[in-house]
Design a protein around this motif. Structure first.
Motif: not given
Length: 78
Positions: A30-35, A41-42, A47-49, A54-55
């Motif tokens: 999940n941490a990898l996918r979120l990257e 989003a960047e 920035n909200e997403v 990141r959280k």
């Protein structure tokens, strides 16, 4: 496949150990996918997403670390 008893006879690994291994792998995955999602989003300057993901990524990393500590203690007999 759910069962009221451990099925370690099939895999050689008791369910509780497998479940911890699965949990750690899922958190890391999940941490990898979120990257990837953070980068998307960047790129969109959302920035909200970015902050939300990141959280979530930090929570996934924390979960993986907690799971690894518990797994390490249990597999070493401690």
């Amino acid at each position: 496949m759910t069962s009221g008893t451990e099925t370690g006879g099939v895999t050689g690994t008791p369910d509780k150990d497998y479940n911890l291994i699965w949990y750690v792998e899922s958190c890391l995955s999940n941490a990898l996918r979120l990257e990837t999602y953070i980068q998307d989003a960047e790129r969109d300057k959302d920035n909200e997403v970015v902050e939300l993901f990141r959280k979530a990524q930090a929570d996934s990393r924390k979960g993986a670390e907690l799971g690894k500590e518990l797994l390490r203690a249990r597999l070493s007999g401690g």
